[in-house]
Design an enzyme around this catalytic site. Structure first.
Site: not given
Ligand code: NAP
Ligand code: SF4
Length: 673
Positions: A168, A166
């Site tokens: 990160y 995602e």
């Protein structure tokens, strides 16, 4: 009755035997920001464990202060915190479940001034620019992951999930686009994946063989310069070799310009990217994103795409998802409709998550279960979301319910929502309500507008008015002209709408009508149509899985939206879905004008002014989406007769009504009876 053999087959993950293949995915709830946070979290997860979910992944906890999602966000880096976590793990284990802690370092997405990243490049979705980690700090961060894993095991977790997707921190290292480092943690493919592999090795070394080690890989980045499918497969093999027991899959980065979990994404859309990971490794692989029914989950396993399925929002919607699947009660599952309204949209606006279809989610300690002391005969007038939710909850408490609905079918405004492209999941909401009403023995009086006389003659103990709303007629000269039509008639298919349309009012309904007149219903049902519309290469041949194709045919209508307020249109749309809707309407070349004064609707079209300057828009139809007023006729009649009805939903307050508020209010009222 459908049989979900594969979904219900136990699976060994490392040293742990999971009783089924259904996993609750990690989701940040922000419950930690409320009073009694540990009690709330414990009750929230225990309810899911009691509902027989095979495994729970906690929301993400940062291993160090600079990796938190936001100031005060979840952080687990000190031994003194162990007891708080024990309250959660104990509650889950006592309810028969298993739970692992997700370790999430938000990297350059951390909404804190001291955020860090592989380089100093800022993410477009964060106001703060990161500081580039030195080589020494990268090594220290690896140690931080390992320390948090050790703390997790001491706190009773059954293992950890390392969040590597995602967009990160870990994902920022693996993708070339965000990793221009020239030390051992950057440059070549081997350099970019070193950070992730060192974390897996360090965590394994700290935890030992027994606890589960799950790695969440980005199966398709959906950003230019992300990993290719070939790289992702090779990376997955290395993760397995480094000591992971299970690979979970993520889809897209938070900054991707492609929707990944909204309702407009077809169910199980990302199967090709997940299969790519599955074919590369011999450890189990978990599918995620837009899996919301046992049918979809079973099919993913049956077709070899994955070994397990992760569902986060569906477990907010129904904590008993797995139990109902096992008991052959899948038609009674309260299905997540992918709206994001009460979960992600609330989290992104610094509120706590709950669920539109299940207001108990995250508020387990506020809703007392159990039967009413004194069973009553209750009439509910109105079969929309508020009326149906009240009837179900009151019937569950042991009351005898009669539900009156003026139309021949239940649903109210839901029947309008479900025809809008991207909102087909509303069919599931209706199915849930209908099945539950039937199973609970609620008497339905359909096609029958209840009258005050009738209600009086049947001597009900309580009368609940859920008669909903009526469209507001705007005060515009010519609002009764044949060109002017109500949104209800448009969405109900009762008007043959012309090629040139003006929409008066740009609230949720105005946008729904624009989407209905221009959108493609196939997009949310057919993966090919969805990928073409959003420029996705599901095979991910090139870096990131984007095709860069932006070919859009001519829109099927010319649509112009208006509002009187000066602000940009669509400001009130959901944070996680509004951008999707606006992007689609932009592609369909929808004109949007704010700050207007309406003058008239006549044979020429819509007459309006902006800054005092008059304009005429030649259109075939003007669709009136100017909000609603409460329908309180029956309520007022009953009050005039000295009856004491209770009023809920749009009949109570029409302004800013949505199904979330209607269902929440109905459920809470039922709890008091
Ligand atoms: P709404 O959100 O109140 O919007 C009404 C629109 O009509 C506004 O744009 C308003 O803008 C305009 N308006 C109000 N009074 C007017 C008047 N007298 N003359 C001309 N224009 C007028 O209502 P809605 O769009 O009907 O939606 C109803 C509820 O359903 C909302 O709470 C909405 O959030 C919810 N909903 C949600 C979704 C979703 O996807 N989440 C979808 C549909 C509906 P100006 O006053 O600036 O002109
Ligand atoms: Fe699903 Fe909507 Fe509930 Fe979120 S609020 S869990 S998207 S139904």
């Amino acid at each position: 009755m459908a049989i979900y053999d594969r979904l219900l087959t136990p699976l060994r993950v490392g040293a742990t035997l999971l009783p089924n293949r259904m996993v609750m995915g990690a989701m940040h709830t922000r419950l930690e920001t409320l009073d009694r946070p540990h009690e709330r979290l414990a009750a929230f997860y225990a309810a899911r464990a009691a509902g027989e979910i095979g495994l729970i992944l906690s929301g993400g906890f940062s291993p160090n202060p600079e990796g938190v999602m936001e100031t005060g966000g979840p952080l687990f880096n000190r031994a003194e915190q162990i007891d708080e976590h024990r309250a959660v793990t104990r509650a889950v284990h006592e309810s028969g479940g298993r739970i692992v802690l997700q370790i999430l370092h938000a990297g350059r997405y951390a909404k804190v001034p001291e955020c860090v990243g592989p380089t100093g490049a800022k993410a477009r979705i964060n106001a703060y620019a990161p500081r580039a980690l030195s080589t020494q700090e990268v090594r220290a961060t690896i140690d931080d992951f390992a320390r948090t894993a050790a703390l997790a095991v001491q706190a009773g977790y059954d293992g950890v999930e390392i969040m590597g997707s995602e967009g990160y921190l870990i994902n920022e290292f693996t993708a070339a686009v965000t990793n221009a480092r020239d030390d051992e943690f950057g440059g070549s493919f081997a350099g970019r994946i070193r950070f992730a592999l060192d974390i897996v090795r360090a965590v394994r070394a700290q935890m030992g063989r027994e606890p589960m080690l799950i790695y969440r890989i980005s199966s398709i980045d959906l950003v230019e310069g992300g990993m290719s499918g070939v790289e992702i497969a090779a990376f997955a093999k290395e993760i397995e070799a480094a000591g992971a027991d299970l690979i979970n899959t993520g889809v897209g980065w938070h900054e991707s310009a492609v929707p990944t979990i909204a309702a407009c994404v077809p169910r199980a859309a990302w199967r090709d990217a997940i299969r790519n990971v599955k074919e590369a490794v011999s450890i189990p692989v978990m599918a995620s994103n837009r899996i919301n029914t046992p049918e979809v989950a079973e099919e993913l396993i049956a077709s070899g795409v994955a070994d397990l399925v992760s569902m986060a929002r569906p477990l907010l919607a129904d904590p008993d998802f797995a139990k109902k699947t096992r008991l052959g009660m899948a038609d009674e599952i309260n299905t997540c409709i992918g709206c994001n309204q009460a979960c992600l949209d609330r989290i992104f606006t610094e509120r706590t998550a709950t669920c539109l279809v299940n207001p108990r989610a995250g508020r387990e300690i506020e809703f007392a279960a159990g039967k009413a002391l004194q069973p009553k005969r209750i009439a509910v007038v109105g079969g929309g979301p508020a009326g149906m939710a009240f009837a179900i909850n009151a019937a569950e408490r042991g009351h005898t319910l009669t539900l009156f609905e003026a139309h021949a079918r239940l649903g109210g405004q839901l029947n309008l929502a479900k025809v809008v492209p991207g909102k087909a999941e509303f069919h599931e909401m209706l199915r849930y309500f209908e099945v539950r009403l039937k199973r609970l023995g609620v008497t339905l009086r359909l096609g029958q507008a209840a009258t005050a006389d009738e209600l009086a003659s049947e001597a009900f103990d309580e009368i609940i008015i859920a008669t909903g709303v009526i469209p507001r007629m705007p005060d515009i000269v010519g609002a009764d002209h044949p060109k002017a039509v109500s949104y209800i008639d448009v969405l109900a298919g009762q008007v043959e709408v012309g090629a040139r349309v003006a929409i008066v009012g740009a609230g949720g309904i105005g946008f729904d009508v624009a989407e209905y007149l221009l959108g493609d219903a196939l997009e949310s049902l057919d993966r090919g149509a969805f990928f073409r519309a959003w420029g996705v290469d599901p095979a991910n041949a090139d870096a990131g899985g984007l095709t860069r194709s932006d070919a859009h045919g001519a829109p099927r209508r010319s649509v112009h939206m208006f509002q009187r307020k000066e602000e940009p249109l669509g400001k009130g749309l959901g944070k996680s879905t509004g951008w999707i809707l606006k992007a689609r309407l932009r592609k369909a070349r929808v004109m949007m004008t704010s700050g207007v004064t309406y003058d008239a609707i006549d044979d020429e079209g819509l007459h309006y002014r902006v800054d005092g300057k008059p304009h005429v828009l030649a259109v075939d139809h003007v669709v009136l989406c100017a909000g609603q007023n409460s329908n309180r006729k029956l309520y007022d009649e009953l009050v005039a007769r000295a009856a004491k009805p209770k009023v809920i939903g749009g009949a109570d307050v029409a302004a800013e009504l949505d199904a979330l508020r209607a269902i929440d209010q109905a459920t809470r009222l039922a709890m008091t009876m």
